[in-house]
Design a protein around this motif. Structure first.
Motif, short mmCIF file in Angstrom:
data_model
loop_
_atom_site.label_atom_id
_atom_site.label_comp_id
_atom_site.label_asym_id
_atom_site.label_seq_id
_atom_site.Cartn_x
_atom_site.Cartn_y
_atom_site.Cartn_z
N LEU A 52 45.57 38.02 46.52
CA LEU A 52 44.36 38.84 46.50
C LEU A 52 44.64 40.17 47.21
O LEU A 52 43.76 40.75 47.83
CB LEU A 52 43.19 38.12 47.20
CG LEU A 52 42.53 36.96 46.45
CD1 LEU A 52 43.34 35.69 46.57
CD2 LEU A 52 41.13 36.71 46.94
N SER A 53 45.89 40.59 47.13
CA SER A 53 46.25 41.78 47.90
C SER A 53 46.28 43.05 47.06
O SER A 53 45.78 44.09 47.47
CB SER A 53 47.60 41.58 48.59
OG SER A 53 48.63 41.49 47.64
N ILE A 54 46.88 43.00 45.90
CA ILE A 54 47.05 44.22 45.11
C ILE A 54 45.99 44.24 44.01
O ILE A 54 45.73 43.22 43.37
CB ILE A 54 48.45 44.25 44.45
CG1 ILE A 54 49.56 44.00 45.50
CG2 ILE A 54 48.68 45.56 43.72
CD1 ILE A 54 49.80 45.10 46.48
N GLY A 55 45.39 45.39 43.80
CA GLY A 55 44.30 45.52 42.83
C GLY A 55 44.79 45.53 41.40
O GLY A 55 44.60 46.52 40.69
N ASP A 56 45.43 44.42 41.00
CA ASP A 56 46.00 44.36 39.65
C ASP A 56 45.48 43.09 38.97
O ASP A 56 46.15 42.06 38.95
CB ASP A 56 47.54 44.35 39.76
CG ASP A 56 48.20 44.78 38.47
OD1 ASP A 56 47.51 44.89 37.45
OD2 ASP A 56 49.41 45.01 38.49
N GLY A 259 41.69 46.71 31.99
CA GLY A 259 42.86 45.85 32.14
C GLY A 259 44.14 46.55 31.70
O GLY A 259 44.96 45.97 31.00
N MET A 260 44.31 47.81 32.09
CA MET A 260 45.43 48.60 31.59
C MET A 260 46.29 49.18 32.70
O MET A 260 46.85 50.27 32.56
CB MET A 260 44.89 49.72 30.68
CG MET A 260 44.27 49.19 29.40
SD MET A 260 43.49 50.47 28.40
CE MET A 260 44.87 51.49 27.91
N THR A 261 46.42 48.43 33.80
CA THR A 261 47.21 48.97 34.92
C THR A 261 48.62 49.35 34.48
O THR A 261 49.16 50.36 34.91
CB THR A 261 47.28 47.96 36.08
OG1 THR A 261 47.67 46.69 35.55
CG2 THR A 261 45.95 47.81 36.79
N ARG A 379 41.07 43.11 53.38
CA ARG A 379 40.60 43.39 52.03
C ARG A 379 41.07 42.31 51.07
O ARG A 379 42.25 41.96 51.05
CB ARG A 379 41.13 44.74 51.54
CG ARG A 379 40.51 45.20 50.24
CD ARG A 379 41.27 46.34 49.61
NE ARG A 379 42.49 45.88 48.95
CZ ARG A 379 43.25 46.64 48.18
NH1 ARG A 379 42.95 47.92 48.01
NH2 ARG A 379 44.34 46.15 47.60
N LEU A 380 40.13 41.79 50.30
CA LEU A 380 40.46 40.83 49.24
C LEU A 380 40.24 41.52 47.91
O LEU A 380 39.16 42.05 47.66
CB LEU A 380 39.51 39.63 49.30
CG LEU A 380 39.78 38.50 50.28
CD1 LEU A 380 39.54 38.97 51.69
CD2 LEU A 380 38.84 37.35 49.96
N ALA A 381 41.25 41.48 47.06
CA ALA A 381 41.10 42.01 45.71
C ALA A 381 40.73 40.86 44.77
O ALA A 381 41.37 39.80 44.82
CB ALA A 381 42.39 42.68 45.26
N LEU A 382 39.71 41.08 43.95
CA LEU A 382 39.22 40.02 43.06
C LEU A 382 40.14 39.93 41.84
O LEU A 382 39.75 40.22 40.72
CB LEU A 382 37.78 40.32 42.66
CG LEU A 382 36.81 40.45 43.85
CD1 LEU A 382 35.47 41.02 43.40
CD2 LEU A 382 36.62 39.10 44.53
N VAL A 383 41.36 39.50 42.10
CA VAL A 383 42.40 39.54 41.08
C VAL A 383 42.50 38.26 40.25
O VAL A 383 42.50 38.31 39.02
CB VAL A 383 43.75 39.89 41.74
CG1 VAL A 383 44.91 39.66 40.80
CG2 VAL A 383 43.73 41.33 42.20
N PRO A 384 42.57 37.07 40.88
CA PRO A 384 42.72 35.86 40.06
C PRO A 384 41.42 35.57 39.30
O PRO A 384 40.40 36.22 39.55
CB PRO A 384 42.97 34.75 41.09
CG PRO A 384 43.07 35.41 42.42
CD PRO A 384 42.48 36.77 42.30
N ASP A 385 41.44 34.56 38.42
CA ASP A 385 40.19 34.18 37.75
C ASP A 385 39.27 33.51 38.78
O ASP A 385 39.66 33.31 39.95
CB ASP A 385 40.46 33.29 36.53
CG ASP A 385 41.12 31.97 36.91
OD1 ASP A 385 41.16 31.63 38.12
OD2 ASP A 385 41.61 31.27 36.01
#
Ligand SMILES: Cc1ncc(COP(=O)(O)O)c(C=O)c1O
Length: 401
Positions: A52-56, A259-261, A379-385
């Motif tokens: 949950l670290s990188i905003g990808d 969804g185009m990082t 900071r938590l990035a809402l990355v996983p489902d």
């Protein structure tokens, strides 16, 4: 056996050669890049990590966008232009009209970019005179590190202004020392905010634009997370211009909303005089958006349905994380929109908590990675489902309970 004498002399000469631009050395290593390496090493060693670290985010790119890219890859490859094709500029202008009710001229007010990061990084090269009296570039801290890094390498003076929870993590240009504003060339704002997820309304944007204009400061709005709003749609700076974009630039990105990082696609939109200067700069930077990426961008900017779906998905994830952490007694600030949740660390040691969570299989970013003012938060990035987000919260609570 030693080197021949001429070889030794040459080596001595080489050692006197400059090895690194001092401005690059002063910037230090990118803290997020270091974290990424550490995660990669642990993964390679077999660790089961929820990142949950990188905003990808993990959500797939829409089929129509992928197809548009594939269909646009022709047998002959040519250099793209800094200006970009008519189709992508029209699609971006169409988005600004539909979503923000703002009319921009695609010919003079829109510039496609290779993602927004490079555009942000390069901007000071276009406007900062390293020998002039207006070298300052102002931005909030904690914040996105690229504002400072690009400024430093362009010979500008990065000025990080402390953001505070009690001010809603908002940069207030009107509260700055007039002497600072007198030597400021550019100011950055960013909403929904990275890293706090704080939001603003159009009244705030109007106020900031008025101050910027009164002091002849270019106001740049980083709108990377714009489409991941919750509740009320997040406003663009250009909504606050009432048709006169003088001194205002919005930096858009397809990375999170579509969804185009990996595609590297964004845009600069706003004041035609500033856009013209940026276009000239960008003829030299080699960062023109490739034609096939532009084709994908046309598909992405022209469709609102996939964006609404993604927005809903992030909303569900945000709610799941906040509910889970809240039930375990954790509190947060901001976290109202965008990709991030900003969690308060009761003992203030964000680094120690991030390490503890890493050992428990959850990767978060310590707030201090975003500059002064970030200590005491993660900071938590809402990355996983959503299942991954719930599992991350379960591990968090188990590791800290
Ligand atoms: C605040 C902010 N601005 C800009 C960017 C750059 O995004 P991109 O280059 O993918 O458009 C990011 C990336 O995470 C960001 O957090």
């Amino acid at each position: 056996m030693g080197l021949p004498r001429a070889g030794c002399r040459r080596l001595r000469r080489l050692r006197r050669m400059p090895t690194e631009n001092p401005a690059l050395a002063a910037a230090g290593p990118n803290p997020l890049a270091r974290l990424r390496e550490e995660v990669a090493v642990r993964r390679a060693a077999g660790a089961d990590l929820i990142d949950l670290s990188i905003g990808d985010p993990d959500e797939p790119t829409p089929d129509a966008v992928r197809a548009a890219l594939r269909d646009a890859v022709g047998p002959v490859s040519s250099y793209p232009t800094a200006r970009g094709g008519d189709a992508v500029r029209a699609a971006i202008a169409g988005f600004m009209a539909r979503r923000h009710g703002v009319a921009v001229d695609p010919a003079t007010q829109v510039l496609p970019t290779s993602g927004s990061k490079e555009a942000i990084f390069h901007l000071p090269l276009a406007f900062v005179d390293p020998a002039g009296s207006r070298r300052a570039v102002v931005f909030g801290t904690p914040g996105y590190p690229t504002y400072a890094r690009g400024t430093r390498l362009a010979g500008g003076e990065p000025v990080a202004v402390r953001l505070r929870e009690e001010d809603g993590w908002r940069l207030d240009l009107g509260a700055l020392d007039p002497d600072l504003l007198a030597r400021t060339c550019v100011a950055w704002i960013n909403h929904p905010h990275n890293p706090t997820g704080a939001t603003v309304d159009v009244g705030y944007l109007r106020d900031q634009l008025a101050v910027a204009r009164a002091h002849d400061v270019i106001l740049c709005s980083d709108e990377c997370y714009q489409e991941l709003w919750a509740g009320a749609p997040a406003p663009s700076l250009l909504e606050a211009t009432d048709g006169d974009t003088t001194g205002a630039l919005a930096f858009l990105s397809l990375s999170k909303r579509s969804g185009m990082t990996g595609y590297r696609s964004g845009a600069i939109v706003g004041d035609p005089a500033l856009v013209a200067v940026l276009r000239r700069l960008r003829e030299d930077t080699g960062t023109a958006s490739p034609d096939f990426v532009q084709a994908a961008a046309v598909a992405a900017w022209s469709d609102d349905t996939h964006v609404a779906d993604r927005r809903a998905a992030f909303d569900v994830k945000r709610t799941a994380v906040l509910e889970g952490l809240g039930a375990a007694g954790w509190s947060w600030s901001g976290s109202a929109a965008g990709l991030y949740v900003w969690v308060r660390i009761p003992d203030g040691d964000d680094l120690a908590l991030a390490r503890r969570l890493l050992d428990a299989g959850v990767v978060v970013t310590p707030g201090r990675a975003f500059g002064p003012g970030g200590e005491g938060w993660v900071r938590l990035a809402l990355v996983p489902d959503v299942a991954g987000c719930r599992e991350a919260v379960r591990r968090w609570v188990a590791a800290t309970g």
